[in-house]
Design a protein around this motif. Structure first.
Motif, short mmCIF file in Angstrom:
data_model
loop_
_atom_site.label_atom_id
_atom_site.label_comp_id
_atom_site.label_asym_id
_atom_site.label_seq_id
_atom_site.Cartn_x
_atom_site.Cartn_y
_atom_site.Cartn_z
N THR A 52 0.81 -1.22 0.00
CA THR A 52 0.00 0.00 0.00
C THR A 52 0.84 1.27 0.00
N TRP A 53 2.08 1.20 0.51
CA TRP A 53 2.91 2.42 0.55
C TRP A 53 4.12 2.35 -0.40
N THR A 54 4.14 1.36 -1.30
CA THR A 54 5.29 1.24 -2.21
C THR A 54 5.00 1.74 -3.63
N PHE A 55 3.80 2.25 -3.87
CA PHE A 55 3.48 2.78 -5.20
C PHE A 55 4.11 4.15 -5.40
N PRO A 56 4.40 4.52 -6.66
CA PRO A 56 4.12 3.78 -7.90
C PRO A 56 5.14 2.67 -8.15
N LEU A 57 4.65 1.57 -8.74
CA LEU A 57 5.51 0.44 -9.08
C LEU A 57 6.00 0.58 -10.51
N ASP A 58 7.08 -0.15 -10.82
CA ASP A 58 7.53 -0.16 -12.20
C ASP A 58 6.64 -1.11 -13.02
N GLU A 59 6.89 -1.19 -14.30
CA GLU A 59 6.05 -1.99 -15.20
C GLU A 59 6.02 -3.46 -14.79
N GLU A 60 7.16 -3.97 -14.35
CA GLU A 60 7.23 -5.38 -13.95
C GLU A 60 6.35 -5.64 -12.74
N GLY A 61 6.41 -4.73 -11.77
CA GLY A 61 5.60 -4.89 -10.56
C GLY A 61 4.11 -4.85 -10.86
N VAL A 62 3.70 -3.90 -11.71
CA VAL A 62 2.29 -3.80 -12.08
C VAL A 62 1.82 -5.07 -12.80
N SER A 63 2.67 -5.58 -13.68
CA SER A 63 2.30 -6.79 -14.43
C SER A 63 2.07 -7.97 -13.51
N VAL A 71 -4.69 -1.03 -2.93
CA VAL A 71 -3.83 -1.55 -4.00
C VAL A 71 -4.59 -1.57 -5.33
N LEU A 72 -5.86 -1.98 -5.30
CA LEU A 72 -6.66 -2.01 -6.53
C LEU A 72 -6.81 -0.60 -7.11
N LYS A 73 -6.97 0.38 -6.24
CA LYS A 73 -7.08 1.77 -6.71
C LYS A 73 -5.83 2.17 -7.49
N GLU A 74 -4.66 1.85 -6.94
CA GLU A 74 -3.41 2.20 -7.61
C GLU A 74 -3.28 1.45 -8.94
N LEU A 75 -3.70 0.21 -8.96
CA LEU A 75 -3.56 -0.60 -10.18
C LEU A 75 -4.45 -0.10 -11.31
N VAL A 76 -5.74 0.12 -11.02
CA VAL A 76 -6.64 0.57 -12.09
C VAL A 76 -6.29 1.97 -12.56
N SER A 77 -5.66 2.76 -11.69
CA SER A 77 -5.24 4.11 -12.09
C SER A 77 -3.99 4.04 -12.96
N ALA A 78 -3.17 3.00 -12.76
CA ALA A 78 -1.92 2.87 -13.51
C ALA A 78 -2.07 2.12 -14.82
N ASP A 79 -3.04 1.19 -14.88
CA ASP A 79 -3.16 0.34 -16.08
C ASP A 79 -4.63 -0.03 -16.30
N GLU A 80 -5.19 0.41 -17.42
CA GLU A 80 -6.60 0.12 -17.73
C GLU A 80 -6.85 -1.37 -17.89
N ALA A 81 -5.82 -2.12 -18.24
CA ALA A 81 -5.99 -3.56 -18.44
C ALA A 81 -6.42 -4.26 -17.15
N CYS A 82 -6.16 -3.64 -16.00
CA CYS A 82 -6.56 -4.24 -14.73
C CYS A 82 -8.07 -4.37 -14.64
N VAL A 83 -8.80 -3.44 -15.26
CA VAL A 83 -10.26 -3.49 -15.24
C VAL A 83 -10.74 -4.75 -15.94
N ASP A 84 -10.12 -5.08 -17.09
CA ASP A 84 -10.49 -6.30 -17.81
C ASP A 84 -10.23 -7.53 -16.94
N GLY A 85 -9.14 -7.49 -16.19
CA GLY A 85 -8.82 -8.60 -15.30
C GLY A 85 -9.85 -8.74 -14.20
#
Length: 442
Positions: free
Chosen positions: A198-209, A238-252
């Protein structure tokens, strides 16, 4: 050379500095040696460190100086050969002795500072966490995650160093790895990792994936549905940070069996805390704003489980941030015909939209006007008459006067034209309202 310090009368005056002197008797003058004061802040040093130029500063002050992009020594103006900060134990011990000597005056002893973590140490722990995840060593991984959390709590500097050296990606990798292995077996560890994430965002691309994988998302939704309030809160953060960083998370999220709409709805309806409510609204908004095909399906699902009355309830007494998010969702809902119909069926919709114009923020005003414009599309006479009766016409005139985005101006103009045709059908609100809704400039 020395500085003299005199405590102000009254016991509660002063500017909040020199916290170590809270108990000094009124009117007592205390002489503080110059070399005990930081050359930048002029406060008594709590953690003295020496630069390559030989000048000693308080660690917090010199770090702020360096973080601002400065590469010189503030006192000598020399370009620093390196940015190493060597703890000055001699000065620190002298300051502590001086505090003890003046204890009778109410001076509190400066505690011995903890040695801050270094990038090398973070990198080492990061590698060990990833190795433990590969080996499936849950005990070792939990031990290392606990160590990281403990170090982060020690100081803000430690936290910045930990986050800046990629610990988030290691945590994301471990979360996916142990979730894939067995959620039930590693429940305790997964909760610990989620809390740290919860306090490590923003993550790099690998972490988000790693976190947007089906395995990770299913685990987070499972926590979101659990009875553990802490886990639910961390999951939605965590979900808030993910959907804000990558729209593909919504599909997931949409692909998870059982759906997540009802779970998010309940998180807003039965609040855990204000931050969790805001995070849930952000997730809902991002889901509704996903790709067009998915967006309509998701929006209608939220409408049919009762999101509109819940949003209106939030708008009654929500703070600025919550109102903006709720109005953003309402605006998206009103883009669909079924959404508009459901919104207008609620007696509070038009009154609250009119009320929020010029009352919360520029963002809230734009969302309110956009929602009202959509409700009145097709010259919905009932909505127009109700809005005029509530004073929307006068408010919209003020919006044109004080300025707004071009798109909002177009909507305001269209609304005014439509409302003007209805004004003779109602007893209008006193047009002397003037500019009482305009905020004064600071």
């Amino acid at each position: 050379m020395t500085f003299s310090w005199r405590r102000r009368r009254g016991g509660r005056g002063g500017d909040g500095k020199n916290e170590g002197f809270k108990g000094i008797n009124q009117d007592m003058e205390l002489t503080i040696p110059t070399h005990f004061r930081c050359p930048i802040s002029l406060d008594l040093m709590k953690d003295p460190v020496t630069l390559s130029t030989g000048i000693t500063y308080d660690r917090e002050s010199i770090e702020k100086w360096m973080d601002a992009g400065n590469i010189t020594c503030p006192v000598t103006n020399q370009v620093l050969r390196n940015f190493d900060q060597i703890p000055n134990h001699s000065i620190r011990k002298m300051i502590q002795d001086w505090c003890v000597e003046n204890k009778s005056c109410g001076v509190e002893r400066i505690p011995t500072p903890r040695i801050p973590i270094t990038p090398y140490e973070v990198t080492d722990v990061r590698s060990r966490i990833m190795a433990a995840a590969r080996l499936g060593d849950a005990r070792k991984c939990q031990e290392l995650v606990g160590k990281i959390k403990h170090l982060a709590k020690e100081s803000e500097r430690n936290r910045r160093c930990i986050v800046g050296n990629g610990i988030g990606s290691a945590l994301a990798d471990s979360f996916e790895s142990f979730a894939r292995s067995s959620v039930n077996t590693h429940m305790s560890l997964l909760k610990e990792i989620l809390a740290a994430l919860t306090w490590t965002f923003p993550l790099d691309e690998e972490g988000v994936s790693k976190l947007k994988s089906a395995v990770s998302l299913r685990c987070m939704v499972l926590f979101l549905k659990s009875d553990d309030l802490s886990s639910r809160q961390n999951a939605v953060f965590v979900l808030k940070e993910l959907v804000s960083a990558d729209e593909a998370c919504v599909d997931g999220l949409m692909g998870i069996e059982g759906g997540i709409e009802e779970t998010l709805f309940q998180t807003v309806k039965v609040p855990i805390c204000p931050k969790a409510t805001k995070a849930s609204l952000v997730v809902i908004h991002n889901m509704i704003l996903s790709s067009k095909e998915q967006s309509d399906i998701i929006t209608l699902r939220f409408v049919r489980i009762g999101l509109i009355p819940l949003l209106l309830e939030i708008l009654v007494d929500g703070d600025k941030s919550v109102c903006e998010k709720a109005l953003g969702i309402m605006d998206s809902i009103c883009s669909l015909e079924e959404g508009r119909e459901n919104a207008y069926e609620n007696a509070l919709t038009v009154p609250l939209l009119v009320k929020k114009i010029l009352r919360v923020s520029d963002t809230a005003t734009e969302f309110s006007i956009s929602s009202l414009w959509k409700l009145c599309l097709g010259e919905n006479e009932r909505a127009l008459v109700e809005a005029v009766q509530l004073g929307a016409f006068q408010k919209l005139l003020v919006v044109l006067q004080i300025g707004s985005s071009e798109r909002t101006k177009e909507k305001v103009t269209e609304l005014l034209k439509m409302m003007n045709l209805c004004r003779d059908k109602v007893d209008c609100v006193d047009s002397s309202m003037g500019f009482k809704y305009v905020k004064r400039s600071n």
